[in-house]
Design an enzyme around this catalytic site. Structure first.
Site, mmCIF file in Angstrom:
data_model
loop_
_atom_site.group_PDB
_atom_site.id
_atom_site.type_symbol
_atom_site.label_atom_id
_atom_site.label_comp_id
_atom_site.label_asym_id
_atom_site.label_seq_id
_atom_site.Cartn_x
_atom_site.Cartn_y
_atom_site.Cartn_z
ATOM 1 N N GLY A 112 0.815 -1.218 0.000
ATOM 2 C CA GLY A 112 0.000 0.000 0.000
ATOM 3 C C GLY A 112 0.842 1.259 0.000
ATOM 4 O O GLY A 112 0.511 2.257 -0.655
ATOM 5 N N CYS A 113 1.944 1.229 0.728
ATOM 6 C CA CYS A 113 2.822 2.395 0.801
ATOM 7 C C CYS A 113 3.562 2.612 -0.518
ATOM 8 O O CYS A 113 3.833 3.752 -0.910
ATOM 9 C CB CYS A 113 3.805 2.227 1.958
ATOM 10 S SG CYS A 113 2.983 2.025 3.557
ATOM 11 N N THR A 114 3.878 1.531 -1.202
ATOM 12 C CA THR A 114 4.499 1.646 -2.520
ATOM 13 C C THR A 114 3.532 2.275 -3.515
ATOM 14 O O THR A 114 3.887 3.161 -4.297
ATOM 15 C CB THR A 114 4.941 0.256 -3.030
ATOM 16 O OG1 THR A 114 5.888 -0.293 -2.115
ATOM 17 C CG2 THR A 114 5.577 0.351 -4.408
ATOM 18 N N ALA B 155 3.258 6.056 -2.605
ATOM 19 C CA ALA B 155 4.469 6.806 -2.946
ATOM 20 C C ALA B 155 4.614 6.980 -4.457
ATOM 21 O O ALA B 155 5.019 8.045 -4.935
ATOM 22 C CB ALA B 155 5.693 6.088 -2.379
#
Length: 268
Positions: A94-96, A99
Protein backbone atom coordinates in the site's frame (compact mmCIF):
# COMPACT_ATOMS: atom_id res chain seq x y z
CA UNK A 1 -5.43 35.80 114.74
CA UNK A 2 -6.39 34.17 111.45
CA UNK A 3 -3.50 33.38 109.14
CA UNK A 4 -4.26 34.12 105.50
CA UNK A 5 -2.79 31.72 102.99
CA UNK A 6 -1.87 32.91 99.53
CA UNK A 7 -3.66 31.18 96.70
CA UNK A 8 -1.50 29.51 94.10
CA UNK A 9 -1.53 31.23 90.75
CA UNK A 10 -3.27 29.14 88.03
CA UNK A 11 -0.85 27.30 85.75
CA UNK A 12 -0.44 28.95 82.38
CA UNK A 13 -1.86 27.00 79.43
CA UNK A 14 0.77 25.32 77.30
CA UNK A 15 1.21 27.03 73.92
CA UNK A 16 -0.47 25.26 71.01
CA UNK A 17 1.96 23.32 68.80
CA UNK A 18 2.75 25.08 65.52
CA UNK A 19 0.59 23.94 62.65
CA UNK A 20 2.40 22.16 59.86
CA UNK A 21 2.09 23.75 56.50
CA UNK A 22 0.97 21.23 53.95
CA UNK A 23 3.02 21.32 50.79
CA UNK A 24 1.02 20.63 47.65
CA UNK A 25 1.94 17.39 45.96
CA UNK A 26 3.22 17.73 42.41
CA UNK A 27 0.62 16.83 39.86
CA UNK A 28 1.18 13.49 38.19
CA UNK A 29 -0.04 14.97 34.94
CA UNK A 30 2.37 17.89 34.98
CA UNK A 31 5.08 15.99 33.14
CA UNK A 32 2.58 14.65 30.63
CA UNK A 33 1.26 18.14 29.97
CA UNK A 34 4.76 19.45 29.37
CA UNK A 35 5.51 16.60 26.97
CA UNK A 36 2.48 17.42 24.86
CA UNK A 37 3.62 20.97 24.08
CA UNK A 38 3.26 21.80 20.39
CA UNK A 39 1.64 18.44 19.82
CA UNK A 40 4.88 16.50 20.23
CA UNK A 41 3.17 13.56 21.92
CA UNK A 42 -0.48 14.23 21.23
CA UNK A 43 -2.41 12.40 18.55
CA UNK A 44 -5.28 14.89 18.65
CA UNK A 45 -6.39 15.83 15.16
CA UNK A 46 -5.51 19.33 13.98
CA UNK A 47 -8.26 21.51 12.57
CA UNK A 48 -8.33 22.46 8.91
CA UNK A 49 -8.48 26.25 8.54
CA UNK A 50 -6.69 26.90 11.82
CA UNK A 51 -3.12 28.18 12.06
CA UNK A 52 -0.24 26.60 13.95
CA UNK A 53 2.93 28.06 15.40
CA UNK A 54 5.54 26.44 13.20
CA UNK A 55 8.33 27.17 15.69
CA UNK A 56 8.99 23.86 17.44
CA UNK A 57 5.86 22.20 16.05
CA UNK A 58 6.34 18.43 15.86
CA UNK A 59 9.90 18.47 17.14
CA UNK A 60 12.99 17.44 15.19
CA UNK A 61 12.92 14.80 12.47
CA UNK A 62 15.45 13.43 9.97
CA UNK A 63 15.59 13.13 6.21
CA UNK A 64 16.37 9.80 4.55
CA UNK A 65 19.86 11.23 3.93
CA UNK A 66 20.39 11.64 7.68
CA UNK A 67 19.98 15.42 7.87
CA UNK A 68 18.18 16.84 10.93
CA UNK A 69 15.28 19.14 10.12
CA UNK A 70 11.93 20.50 11.34
CA UNK A 71 8.58 21.31 9.79
CA UNK A 72 9.33 25.02 10.12
CA UNK A 73 12.57 24.63 8.19
CA UNK A 74 10.82 22.68 5.43
CA UNK A 75 8.11 25.33 5.16
CA UNK A 76 10.69 28.14 5.11
CA UNK A 77 12.58 26.41 2.30
CA UNK A 78 9.42 25.93 0.21
CA UNK A 79 7.87 28.49 -2.13
CA UNK A 80 4.24 27.89 -1.19
CA UNK A 81 4.04 25.42 1.69
CA UNK A 82 4.51 21.74 2.50
CA UNK A 83 2.61 18.55 1.69
CA UNK A 84 3.25 15.61 4.03
CA UNK A 85 1.78 12.24 3.13
CA UNK A 86 2.06 9.68 5.91
CA UNK A 87 2.48 5.94 5.39
CA UNK A 88 2.78 3.00 7.84
CA UNK A 89 5.89 1.22 6.55
CA UNK A 90 8.31 1.69 3.67
CA UNK A 91 8.37 -0.82 0.81
CA UNK A 92 5.06 -2.48 1.73
CA UNK A 93 2.42 -2.78 -1.01
CA UNK A 94 0.00 0.00 0.00
CA UNK A 95 2.82 2.40 0.80
CA UNK A 96 4.50 1.65 -2.52
CA UNK A 97 1.26 2.41 -4.35
CA UNK A 98 0.85 5.70 -2.47
CA UNK A 99 4.47 6.81 -2.95
CA UNK A 100 4.39 6.03 -6.67
CA UNK A 101 1.13 7.93 -7.19
CA UNK A 102 2.76 11.01 -5.66
CA UNK A 103 5.81 10.33 -7.82
CA UNK A 104 3.73 10.20 -11.00
CA UNK A 105 1.98 13.50 -10.19
CA UNK A 106 5.01 15.22 -8.71
CA UNK A 107 5.39 17.87 -11.44
CA UNK A 108 1.80 19.19 -11.48
CA UNK A 109 1.44 18.98 -7.69
CA UNK A 110 4.59 21.05 -7.10
CA UNK A 111 3.95 23.57 -9.87
CA UNK A 112 2.35 26.06 -7.47
CA UNK A 113 5.31 26.08 -5.08
CA UNK A 114 4.37 23.37 -2.61
CA UNK A 115 7.06 20.87 -1.58
CA UNK A 116 6.11 17.19 -1.18
CA UNK A 117 7.54 14.86 1.46
CA UNK A 118 6.73 11.33 2.57
CA UNK A 119 6.64 10.84 6.36
CA UNK A 120 6.91 7.58 8.33
CA UNK A 121 8.52 6.04 11.39
CA UNK A 122 11.03 4.15 9.25
CA UNK A 123 14.80 4.48 9.63
CA UNK A 124 16.87 6.56 7.17
CA UNK A 125 18.27 3.32 5.73
CA UNK A 126 14.81 1.82 5.06
CA UNK A 127 13.51 5.04 3.54
CA UNK A 128 16.62 5.50 1.38
CA UNK A 129 16.21 1.98 0.00
CA UNK A 130 12.52 2.69 -0.63
CA UNK A 131 13.22 6.01 -2.35
CA UNK A 132 16.01 4.61 -4.55
CA UNK A 133 14.10 1.51 -5.62
CA UNK A 134 10.93 3.42 -6.57
CA UNK A 135 12.84 6.38 -8.07
CA UNK A 136 10.98 8.90 -5.91
CA UNK A 137 11.75 12.55 -6.78
CA UNK A 138 11.02 13.84 -3.27
CA UNK A 139 12.66 13.40 0.14
CA UNK A 140 11.34 10.90 2.68
CA UNK A 141 11.21 12.01 6.32
CA UNK A 142 12.04 9.70 9.25
CA UNK A 143 10.14 10.20 12.51
CA UNK A 144 10.89 7.13 14.69
CA UNK A 145 9.50 8.79 17.84
CA UNK A 146 6.36 9.92 15.95
CA UNK A 147 6.65 13.48 17.28
CA UNK A 148 5.61 15.13 14.00
CA UNK A 149 3.29 12.27 13.05
CA UNK A 150 1.49 12.71 16.36
CA UNK A 151 1.40 16.49 16.08
CA UNK A 152 -0.45 16.35 12.76
CA UNK A 153 -2.94 13.80 14.09
CA UNK A 154 -1.69 10.75 12.19
CA UNK A 155 -0.46 8.56 15.06
CA UNK A 156 -2.26 5.23 15.47
CA UNK A 157 -2.23 3.54 18.88
CA UNK A 158 -0.17 1.95 20.16
CA UNK A 159 2.77 2.53 17.83
CA UNK A 160 1.45 2.73 14.28
CA UNK A 161 0.97 5.43 11.66
CA UNK A 162 -2.28 6.29 9.93
CA UNK A 163 -2.08 6.67 6.16
CA UNK A 164 -3.09 10.22 5.36
CA UNK A 165 -2.11 13.68 4.14
CA UNK A 166 -1.33 17.02 5.79
CA UNK A 167 -0.91 20.33 3.96
CA UNK A 168 0.25 23.62 5.50
CA UNK A 169 1.02 26.95 3.78
CA UNK A 170 3.84 29.44 4.41
CA UNK A 171 1.87 31.24 7.13
CA UNK A 172 1.19 28.07 9.09
CA UNK A 173 -2.44 27.73 8.00
CA UNK A 174 -3.61 24.12 7.78
CA UNK A 175 -5.15 23.47 4.36
CA UNK A 176 -5.72 19.72 4.70
CA UNK A 177 -5.36 17.07 7.41
CA UNK A 178 -7.14 13.78 6.86
CA UNK A 179 -6.59 10.03 6.64
CA UNK A 180 -7.19 8.16 3.40
CA UNK A 181 -6.14 5.41 1.03
CA UNK A 182 -3.23 5.71 -1.42
CA UNK A 183 -5.21 7.31 -4.26
CA UNK A 184 -7.41 9.37 -1.94
CA UNK A 185 -4.43 11.16 -0.39
CA UNK A 186 -3.20 12.21 -3.83
CA UNK A 187 -6.68 13.39 -4.81
CA UNK A 188 -6.93 15.62 -1.73
CA UNK A 189 -3.74 17.42 -2.74
CA UNK A 190 -4.70 17.61 -6.41
CA UNK A 191 -8.05 19.24 -5.61
CA UNK A 192 -6.44 21.64 -3.16
CA UNK A 193 -3.38 22.67 -5.14
CA UNK A 194 -4.36 21.82 -8.68
CA UNK A 195 -2.92 19.37 -11.17
CA UNK A 196 -3.71 17.33 -14.24
CA UNK A 197 -5.04 14.39 -12.23
CA UNK A 198 -3.77 11.02 -13.37
CA UNK A 199 -4.70 9.33 -10.08
CA UNK A 200 -7.74 7.14 -10.19
CA UNK A 201 -11.08 8.68 -9.24
CA UNK A 202 -12.49 5.18 -9.06
CA UNK A 203 -9.92 4.22 -6.46
CA UNK A 204 -10.71 7.33 -4.43
CA UNK A 205 -14.44 6.55 -4.34
CA UNK A 206 -13.87 2.98 -3.29
CA UNK A 207 -11.08 3.46 -0.72
CA UNK A 208 -13.28 3.41 2.39
CA UNK A 209 -15.55 0.55 1.35
CA UNK A 210 -12.71 -1.56 -0.02
CA UNK A 211 -10.61 -1.19 3.14
CA UNK A 212 -13.52 -2.67 5.13
CA UNK A 213 -13.71 -5.57 2.67
CA UNK A 214 -9.97 -6.08 3.00
CA UNK A 215 -10.12 -6.33 6.78
CA UNK A 216 -13.04 -8.74 6.58
CA UNK A 217 -11.23 -10.87 4.01
CA UNK A 218 -8.13 -11.11 6.17
CA UNK A 219 -10.21 -12.12 9.19
CA UNK A 220 -11.85 -14.88 7.13
CA UNK A 221 -8.43 -16.18 6.07
CA UNK A 222 -8.79 -15.43 2.36
CA UNK A 223 -5.55 -15.55 0.32
CA UNK A 224 -3.64 -12.28 -0.07
CA UNK A 225 -2.24 -11.31 -3.50
CA UNK A 226 1.52 -10.83 -3.55
CA UNK A 227 2.08 -7.27 -4.79
CA UNK A 228 5.10 -6.13 -2.79
CA UNK A 229 7.18 -5.33 -5.88
CA UNK A 230 4.56 -3.20 -7.57
CA UNK A 231 5.34 0.24 -8.94
CA UNK A 232 2.07 1.93 -9.86
CA UNK A 233 1.59 4.33 -12.73
CA UNK A 234 -2.03 5.19 -13.60
CA UNK A 235 -3.50 7.03 -16.55
CA UNK A 236 -7.01 8.23 -17.36
CA UNK A 237 -8.49 5.30 -19.29
CA UNK A 238 -11.41 3.41 -17.79
CA UNK A 239 -9.53 0.09 -17.85
CA UNK A 240 -6.47 1.49 -16.08
CA UNK A 241 -8.65 3.27 -13.51
CA UNK A 242 -10.18 -0.08 -12.69
CA UNK A 243 -6.71 -1.62 -12.42
CA UNK A 244 -5.65 1.15 -10.02
CA UNK A 245 -8.68 0.51 -7.82
CA UNK A 246 -7.85 -3.20 -7.70
CA UNK A 247 -4.23 -2.38 -6.89
CA UNK A 248 -5.36 -0.29 -3.91
CA UNK A 249 -7.46 -3.17 -2.62
CA UNK A 250 -4.68 -5.71 -3.09
CA UNK A 251 -2.19 -3.38 -1.41
CA UNK A 252 -4.37 -2.89 1.64
CA UNK A 253 -5.05 -6.64 1.85
CA UNK A 254 -1.33 -7.32 1.86
CA UNK A 255 -0.70 -4.57 4.44
CA UNK A 256 -3.34 -6.02 6.75
CA UNK A 257 -2.03 -9.55 6.28
CA UNK A 258 1.50 -8.42 7.08
CA UNK A 259 0.30 -6.76 10.30
CA UNK A 260 -1.45 -9.98 11.32
CA UNK A 261 1.68 -11.92 10.55
CA UNK A 262 3.70 -9.64 12.82
CA UNK A 263 1.52 -10.42 15.83
CA UNK A 264 0.44 -14.03 15.21
CA UNK A 265 3.21 -16.61 15.81
CA UNK A 266 3.68 -19.25 13.10
CA UNK A 267 2.01 -22.61 13.68
CA UNK A 268 4.36 -25.31 14.96
Amino acid sequence: MVELRKRKAPAEAAPAPPTKKSTPKPSANKGKQAASTNGASSSKAVAVGSSIDLEGFGGEIETNDGEKTTLKKLVDESNGGVVLFTYPKASTPGCTTQACLFRDEFTPLTATGFSIYGLSRDSPKSNTTFRTKQKLPYTLLCDPQATLISAIGMKKAPSGTTRGVFVVDKEGKILAAEPGGPAATVTVVRKLIGGTGKASATAEAGDGAEESKVEKGVEEGKPVPETAEQSTEVNGTAEEKDDAAKADVAADVADSAQKLGDVVPPAV
